[in-house]
Design a protein around this motif. Structure first.
Motif, mmCIF file in Angstrom:
data_model
loop_
_atom_site.group_PDB
_atom_site.id
_atom_site.type_symbol
_atom_site.label_atom_id
_atom_site.label_comp_id
_atom_site.label_asym_id
_atom_site.label_seq_id
_atom_site.Cartn_x
_atom_site.Cartn_y
_atom_site.Cartn_z
ATOM 1 N N LEU A 1 -19.611 -20.358 -25.572
ATOM 2 C CA LEU A 1 -19.734 -21.774 -25.885
ATOM 3 C C LEU A 1 -19.632 -22.027 -27.383
ATOM 4 N N THR A 2 -20.227 -21.130 -28.174
ATOM 5 C CA THR A 2 -20.163 -21.279 -29.624
ATOM 6 C C THR A 2 -18.732 -21.156 -30.122
ATOM 7 N N ARG A 3 -18.016 -20.151 -29.616
ATOM 8 C CA ARG A 3 -16.636 -19.934 -30.057
ATOM 9 C C ARG A 3 -15.708 -21.056 -29.622
ATOM 10 N N SER A 4 -16.064 -21.728 -28.532
ATOM 11 C CA SER A 4 -15.227 -22.828 -28.047
ATOM 12 C C SER A 4 -15.731 -24.188 -28.519
ATOM 13 N N ALA A 5 -16.751 -24.177 -29.395
ATOM 14 C CA ALA A 5 -17.307 -25.402 -29.989
ATOM 15 C C ALA A 5 -17.959 -26.313 -28.955
ATOM 16 N N LEU A 6 -18.467 -25.730 -27.859
ATOM 17 C CA LEU A 6 -19.197 -26.520 -26.875
ATOM 18 C C LEU A 6 -20.710 -26.346 -27.014
ATOM 19 N N GLY A 7 -21.128 -25.346 -27.777
ATOM 20 C CA GLY A 7 -22.552 -25.048 -27.868
ATOM 21 C C GLY A 7 -23.374 -26.228 -28.333
ATOM 22 N N ARG A 8 -22.919 -26.918 -29.372
ATOM 23 C CA ARG A 8 -23.688 -28.040 -29.908
ATOM 24 C C ARG A 8 -23.647 -29.254 -28.994
ATOM 25 N N ARG A 9 -22.772 -29.240 -27.995
ATOM 26 C CA ARG A 9 -22.701 -30.344 -27.047
ATOM 27 C C ARG A 9 -23.614 -30.114 -25.843
ATOM 28 N N SER A 10 -24.218 -28.940 -25.753
ATOM 29 C CA SER A 10 -25.052 -28.581 -24.608
ATOM 30 C C SER A 10 -26.515 -28.530 -25.028
ATOM 31 N N GLY A 11 -27.335 -29.368 -24.409
ATOM 32 C CA GLY A 11 -28.731 -29.441 -24.786
ATOM 33 C C GLY A 11 -29.587 -28.338 -24.214
ATOM 34 N N ALA A 12 -29.170 -27.727 -23.132
ATOM 35 C CA ALA A 12 -29.932 -26.648 -22.504
ATOM 36 C C ALA A 12 -28.959 -25.689 -21.858
ATOM 37 N N ILE A 13 -29.078 -24.407 -22.190
ATOM 38 C CA ILE A 13 -28.190 -23.386 -21.653
ATOM 39 C C ILE A 13 -29.039 -22.320 -20.986
ATOM 40 N N GLN A 14 -28.772 -22.055 -19.718
ATOM 41 C CA GLN A 14 -29.529 -21.038 -18.998
ATOM 42 C C GLN A 14 -28.566 -20.141 -18.242
ATOM 43 N N GLY A 15 -28.640 -18.856 -18.534
ATOM 44 C CA GLY A 15 -27.805 -17.883 -17.841
ATOM 45 C C GLY A 15 -28.650 -16.853 -17.128
ATOM 46 N N SER A 16 -28.009 -15.790 -16.699
ATOM 47 C CA SER A 16 -28.731 -14.743 -15.981
ATOM 48 C C SER A 16 -29.410 -13.796 -16.966
ATOM 49 N N GLU A 17 -30.171 -12.879 -16.429
ATOM 50 C CA GLU A 17 -30.899 -11.881 -17.217
ATOM 51 C C GLU A 17 -31.955 -12.515 -18.127
ATOM 52 N N THR A 18 -32.511 -13.669 -17.738
ATOM 53 C CA THR A 18 -33.525 -14.327 -18.561
ATOM 54 C C THR A 18 -34.766 -14.678 -17.746
ATOM 55 N N GLY A 19 -35.011 -13.944 -16.679
ATOM 56 C CA GLY A 19 -36.208 -14.177 -15.882
ATOM 57 C C GLY A 19 -36.013 -15.090 -14.687
ATOM 58 N N PHE A 20 -34.831 -15.671 -14.543
ATOM 59 C CA PHE A 20 -34.553 -16.538 -13.405
ATOM 60 C C PHE A 20 -33.623 -15.835 -12.427
ATOM 61 N N PRO A 21 -33.839 -16.021 -11.130
ATOM 62 C CA PRO A 21 -32.890 -15.470 -10.156
ATOM 63 C C PRO A 21 -31.558 -16.185 -10.263
ATOM 64 N N ARG A 22 -30.531 -15.540 -9.780
ATOM 65 C CA ARG A 22 -29.181 -16.101 -9.859
ATOM 66 C C ARG A 22 -29.002 -17.235 -8.858
#
Length: 229
Positions: free
Chosen positions: A128-149
């Motif tokens: 997202l950072t490399r595609s310049a979308l990171g600053r447009r996203s208020g919350a980003i949640q992926g895998s491997e962070t304590g949440f099931p898929r």
């Protein structure tokens, strides 16, 4: 779908929804397979394997060669696959037309956007950072962070809360049955699927509230032009 005028947040899937990531996934997968002396898969074959995260993609890539690894070896190969992908997740990946513009319109309308993906979160954030979308996203949640898929709804519910919304006022935009199941399980009022993603089943057969062929189509469905003025 009638205009969803009480929308307070939009949560997007990443792969197959905001970005076509198959090129870099193919490169990383084939590098992992080469280390096992297995031949590479063409990109179009990998396109049909995507969905559910890197572990499932590796399993499908191996199965296409009639290879099943013992758990320990599979985990070791998966770690190398992830490393290959994390080293360069954005060389060949590209945003779908309308991705930046749609997120800009949503932000201007006061609609916060989030991301709920089965991709490893550090890789998702890097992409997202490399595609310049990171600053447009208020919350980003992926895998491997304590949440099931996904399709477990916990990740999506978490993102909706971080965006200051509720399931009744949030919208999910995805590209396959997993995204639809996740949103339904989370109690979201509306689910939109894109027709250009990685779904094996035609998305028109999945029962979403709306199927769009272009991300720009999301704006009139939410009646945002008037609200953004």
């Amino acid at each position: 779908m009638e205009p969803f005028e009480d929308c307070r947040a939009v949560v997007f899937d990443l792969d197959g929804t905001l970005a076509d990531t198959v090129g870099d996934l193919t490169t990383a997968l084939n590098r992992a397979l080469a280390e096992l002396d297995l031949p590479p898969h063409p990109e179009e074959a990998v396109r049909g394997m995507v969905g559910g995260g890197l572990a499932k993609l590796l399993t499908r890539g191996l199965a296409a060669h009639d290879v099943v690894l013992e758990r320990a070896e599979h985990e070791a190969v998966l770690a190398r696959f992830v490393a290959h992908y994390a080293a360069n997740p954005a060389e060949r990946s590209k945003l779908y037309p309308g991705a930046r513009q749609t997120l800009n319109v949503l932000r201007e309308a006061g609609i916060p956007c989030g991301l709920c993906t089965n991709k490893h979160e550090p890789i998702a954030r890097d992409l997202l950072t490399r595609s310049a979308l990171g600053r447009r996203s208020g919350a980003i949640q992926g895998s491997e962070t304590g949440f099931p898929r996904k399709p477990d709804p916990a990740c999506l519910i978490h993102v909706v809360k971080k965006l200051g919304a509720s399931p009744e006022t949030a919208l999910m935009v995805g590209d396959n049955a997993t995204d639809l199941k996740t949103a339904r399980a989370a109690g979201l009022k509306r689910v939109v699927l894109v027709s250009y993603g990685y779904s094996v089943t035609p998305v028109t057969d999945l029962g979403a509230d709306l199927v769009i062929t272009h991300l720009h189509d999301l704006v009139p469905a939410l009646a945002l032009p008037e609200r953004a003025q």
